[in-house]
Design a protein around this motif. Structure first.
Motif, PDB file in Angstrom:
ATOM      1  N   ASP A 124       0.900  -1.294  -0.253  1.00 38.31           N
ATOM      2  CA  ASP A 124       0.059  -0.171   0.204  1.00 38.31           C
ATOM      3  C   ASP A 124       0.950   1.312  -0.094  1.00 38.31           C
ATOM      4  OD1 ASP A 124      -2.119  -1.438   0.279  1.00 38.31           O
ATOM      5  OD2 ASP A 124      -2.531  -1.462   2.033  1.00 38.31           O
ATOM      6  N   LYS A 125       2.097   1.067   0.655  1.00 40.07           N
ATOM      7  CA  LYS A 125       2.929   2.487   0.820  1.00 40.07           C
ATOM      8  C   LYS A 125       3.690   2.643  -0.449  1.00 40.07           C
ATOM      9  CE  LYS A 125       1.825   3.403   4.854  1.00 40.07           C
ATOM     10  NZ  LYS A 125       1.032   4.650   5.022  1.00 40.07           N
ATOM     11  N   TYR A 126       3.558   1.952  -1.506  1.00 39.77           N
ATOM     12  CA  TYR A 126       4.465   2.096  -2.717  1.00 39.77           C
ATOM     13  C   TYR A 126       3.558   2.797  -3.883  1.00 39.77           C
ATOM     14  CZ  TYR A 126       7.793  -1.436  -0.897  1.00 39.77           C
ATOM     15  OH  TYR A 126       8.616  -1.843  -0.176  1.00 39.77           O
ATOM     16  N   THR A 127       4.124   3.716  -4.630  1.00 36.11           N
ATOM     17  CA  THR A 127       3.597   4.289  -5.556  1.00 36.11           C
ATOM     18  C   THR A 127       3.187   3.422  -6.668  1.00 36.11           C
ATOM     19  OG1 THR A 127       5.743   4.826  -6.794  1.00 36.11           O
ATOM     20  CG2 THR A 127       4.894   6.494  -5.106  1.00 36.11           C
ATOM     21  N   LYS A 132       4.332   4.034  -9.772  1.00 34.07           N
ATOM     22  CA  LYS A 132       5.372   3.601 -10.421  1.00 34.07           C
ATOM     23  C   LYS A 132       6.191   2.674  -9.956  1.00 34.07           C
ATOM     24  CE  LYS A 132       9.393   6.113 -12.274  1.00 34.07           C
ATOM     25  NZ  LYS A 132      10.006   7.316 -12.302  1.00 34.07           N
ATOM     26  N   GLN A 133       6.442   2.741  -8.627  1.00 28.68           N
ATOM     27  CA  GLN A 133       7.214   1.590  -7.958  1.00 28.68           C
ATOM     28  C   GLN A 133       6.693   0.101  -8.181  1.00 28.68           C
ATOM     29  OE1 GLN A 133       7.131   3.385  -4.040  1.00 28.68           O
ATOM     30  NE2 GLN A 133       9.398   3.477  -3.852  1.00 28.68           N
ATOM     31  N   LYS A 134       5.244   0.113  -8.292  1.00 36.26           N
ATOM     32  CA  LYS A 134       4.601  -0.882  -8.490  1.00 36.26           C
ATOM     33  C   LYS A 134       4.769  -1.752  -9.981  1.00 36.26           C
ATOM     34  CE  LYS A 134       1.018  -0.351  -4.943  1.00 36.26           C
ATOM     35  NZ  LYS A 134      -0.602   0.133  -4.747  1.00 36.26           N
ATOM     36  N   ARG A 135       4.637  -0.732 -10.818  1.00 31.90           N
ATOM     37  CA  ARG A 135       5.009  -1.189 -12.179  1.00 31.90           C
ATOM     38  C   ARG A 135       6.425  -1.654 -12.384  1.00 31.90           C
ATOM     39  NH1 ARG A 135       2.358   3.778 -13.220  1.00 31.90           N
ATOM     40  NH2 ARG A 135       4.350   4.962 -13.775  1.00 31.90           N
ATOM     41  N   LYS A 136       7.396  -0.725 -11.830  1.00 31.86           N
ATOM     42  CA  LYS A 136       8.827  -1.318 -11.821  1.00 31.86           C
ATOM     43  C   LYS A 136       9.033  -2.464 -11.309  1.00 31.86           C
ATOM     44  CE  LYS A 136      12.155   1.769 -11.126  1.00 31.86           C
ATOM     45  NZ  LYS A 136      13.204   2.433 -10.616  1.00 31.86           N
ATOM     46  N   ALA A 137       8.523  -2.822 -10.253  1.00 35.10           N
ATOM     47  CA  ALA A 137       8.409  -4.166  -9.610  1.00 35.10           C
ATOM     48  C   ALA A 137       7.988  -5.283 -10.436  1.00 35.10           C
ATOM     49  CB  ALA A 137       7.858  -4.207  -8.059  1.00 35.10           C
ATOM     50  N   GLU A 138       6.881  -5.087 -11.072  1.00 34.54           N
ATOM     51  CA  GLU A 138       6.123  -6.090 -11.828  1.00 34.54           C
ATOM     52  C   GLU A 138       7.155  -6.132 -13.163  1.00 34.54           C
ATOM     53  OE1 GLU A 138       1.993  -6.531 -14.730  1.00 34.54           O
ATOM     54  OE2 GLU A 138       2.438  -5.023 -12.793  1.00 34.54           O
ATOM     55  N   ALA A 170      12.950  -6.380  -3.604  1.00 32.72           N
ATOM     56  CA  ALA A 170      14.466  -6.078  -3.101  1.00 32.72           C
ATOM     57  C   ALA A 170      15.177  -5.028  -4.027  1.00 32.72           C
ATOM     58  CB  ALA A 170      15.050  -7.392  -3.001  1.00 32.72           C
ATOM     59  N   THR A 171      14.925  -5.019  -5.396  1.00 33.27           N
ATOM     60  CA  THR A 171      15.595  -4.236  -6.090  1.00 33.27           C
ATOM     61  C   THR A 171      14.821  -2.691  -6.178  1.00 33.27           C
ATOM     62  OG1 THR A 171      15.976  -5.881  -7.695  1.00 33.27           O
ATOM     63  CG2 THR A 171      16.086  -3.603  -8.628  1.00 33.27           C
ATOM     64  N   VAL A 172      13.305  -2.813  -5.910  1.00 33.24           N
ATOM     65  CA  VAL A 172      12.773  -1.615  -5.926  1.00 33.24           C
ATOM     66  C   VAL A 172      13.107  -0.979  -4.617  1.00 33.24           C
ATOM     67  CG1 VAL A 172      10.490  -0.709  -5.616  1.00 33.24           C
ATOM     68  CG2 VAL A 172      11.051  -2.142  -7.380  1.00 33.24           C
ATOM     69  N   ASN A 173      13.000  -1.625  -3.328  1.00 37.07           N
ATOM     70  CA  ASN A 173      13.535  -1.200  -2.344  1.00 37.07           C
ATOM     71  C   ASN A 173      14.894  -0.622  -2.111  1.00 37.07           C
ATOM     72  OD1 ASN A 173      11.125  -1.538  -1.058  1.00 37.07           O
ATOM     73  ND2 ASN A 173      11.542  -3.583  -0.525  1.00 37.07           N
ATOM     74  N   SER A 190      14.936   2.888  -4.349  1.00 34.97           N
ATOM     75  CA  SER A 190      14.047   3.896  -3.777  1.00 34.97           C
ATOM     76  C   SER A 190      13.937   3.937  -2.153  1.00 34.97           C
ATOM     77  CB  SER A 190      12.777   4.041  -4.423  1.00 34.97           C
ATOM     78  OG  SER A 190      11.996   2.681  -4.089  1.00 34.97           O
ATOM     79  N   GLY A 191      14.579   3.285  -1.729  1.00 36.14           N
ATOM     80  CA  GLY A 191      14.375   3.341  -0.203  1.00 36.14           C
ATOM     81  C   GLY A 191      12.879   2.676   0.332  1.00 36.14           C
ATOM     82  N   GLY A 192      12.286   1.953  -0.240  1.00 35.35           N
ATOM     83  CA  GLY A 192      10.996   1.500   0.183  1.00 35.35           C
ATOM     84  C   GLY A 192      10.008   2.369  -0.300  1.00 35.35           C
ATOM     85  N   GLY A 193       8.643   1.986   0.390  1.00 39.19           N
ATOM     86  CA  GLY A 193       7.517   2.837  -0.129  1.00 39.19           C
ATOM     87  C   GLY A 193       7.769   4.337   0.229  1.00 39.19           C
ATOM     88  N   GLU A 194       7.198   4.990  -0.625  1.00 36.22           N
ATOM     89  CA  GLU A 194       7.544   6.630  -0.738  1.00 36.22           C
ATOM     90  C   GLU A 194       6.233   7.342  -0.487  1.00 36.22           C
ATOM     91  OE1 GLU A 194       9.176   7.474  -4.446  1.00 36.22           O
ATOM     92  OE2 GLU A 194      11.125   6.846  -3.857  1.00 36.22           O
ATOM     93  N   ARG A 195       4.883   6.561  -0.086  1.00 35.42           N
ATOM     94  CA  ARG A 195       4.000   7.414   0.346  1.00 35.42           C
ATOM     95  C   ARG A 195       4.082   7.498   1.842  1.00 35.42           C
ATOM     96  NH1 ARG A 195      -1.009   4.115  -2.706  1.00 35.42           N
ATOM     97  NH2 ARG A 195      -0.175   4.986  -4.769  1.00 35.42           N
ATOM     98  N   ALA A 196       3.633   8.733   2.352  1.00 38.67           N
ATOM     99  CA  ALA A 196       3.408   9.123   3.855  1.00 38.67           C
ATOM    100  C   ALA A 196       2.860   7.971   4.490  1.00 38.67           C
ATOM    101  CB  ALA A 196       2.666  10.322   3.902  1.00 38.67           C
ATOM    102  N   GLY A 197       3.496   7.966   5.916  1.00 42.67           N
ATOM    103  CA  GLY A 197       2.933   7.125   6.786  1.00 42.67           C
ATOM    104  C   GLY A 197       4.104   6.058   7.164  1.00 42.67           C
ATOM    105  N   GLY A 198       3.726   4.751   7.801  1.00 42.13           N
ATOM    106  CA  GLY A 198       4.651   4.034   8.119  1.00 42.13           C
ATOM    107  C   GLY A 198       5.497   4.173   9.205  1.00 42.13           C
ATOM    108  N   SER A 199       6.438   3.153   9.227  1.00 41.47           N
ATOM    109  CA  SER A 199       7.366   3.406  10.518  1.00 41.47           C
ATOM    110  C   SER A 199       8.835   3.991  10.070  1.00 41.47           C
ATOM    111  CB  SER A 199       7.680   1.842  11.173  1.00 41.47           C
ATOM    112  OG  SER A 199       8.106   1.193  10.345  1.00 41.47           O
ATOM    113  N   GLY A 200       9.403   4.418  11.042  1.00 37.34           N
ATOM    114  CA  GLY A 200      10.775   4.976  10.880  1.00 37.34           C
ATOM    115  C   GLY A 200      10.824   6.321  10.071  1.00 37.34           C
TER     116      GLY A 200
END
Length: 125
Positions: free
Chosen positions: A7-10, A12-18, A40-43, A46-56
């Motif tokens: 859910d926290k991925y954009t 674009k990130q989802k398309r890239k992973a696919e 793992a490559t997407v993370n 880009s450092g993981g999900g880029e949408r607001a929220g989540g931890s850290g």
């Protein structure tokens, strides 16, 4: 966010992973392994999900970009045969020194002794 949720991925990130997963599957990697490698490559990129929220705390985009460029420079130096800072030529075997000299096209390397190889590799190219 439950583990495995994207859910926290954009989009674009989802398309890239696919796309990456499809590429791995075309190479004969199992579907599950391909998906794991793709995320793992997407993370890593880009450092993981880029949408607001989540931890850290999120790493700033500029810092991620600088880290990628630095990594690319180190990889290029490795391909060119430049040893990493801190790796001492003296601790390398003669064969490793020969390989390094070959990558740098040092003339006369086949007749050099280990110490001569070290001296030749220390000279700026």
């Amino acid at each position: 966010m439950p583990r495995g949720s994207k859910d926290k991925y954009t989009d674009k990130q989802k398309r890239k992973a696919e796309h990456i997963a499809q590429s791995y599957e075309a190479q004969g990697v199992s579907e599950q392994e391909a998906e794991a490698r793709a995320w793992a490559t997407v993370n890593k990129q880009s450092g993981g999900g880029e949408r607001a929220g989540g931890s850290g705390q999120q790493t700033p985009t500029a810092a991620k970009q600088a880290a990628r460029e630095s990594s690319a420079r180190r990889a290029l130096a490795t391909r060119r045969g430049i040893p990493r800072p801190g790796s001492k030529l003296e601790s390398m075997t003669k064969q490793e020194l020969m390989d390094l000299a070959r990558k740098r096209n040092i003339a006369g390397r086949s007749t050099m002794r280990k110490q001569e190889l070290i001296e030749a590799l220390r000279k700026p190219s």
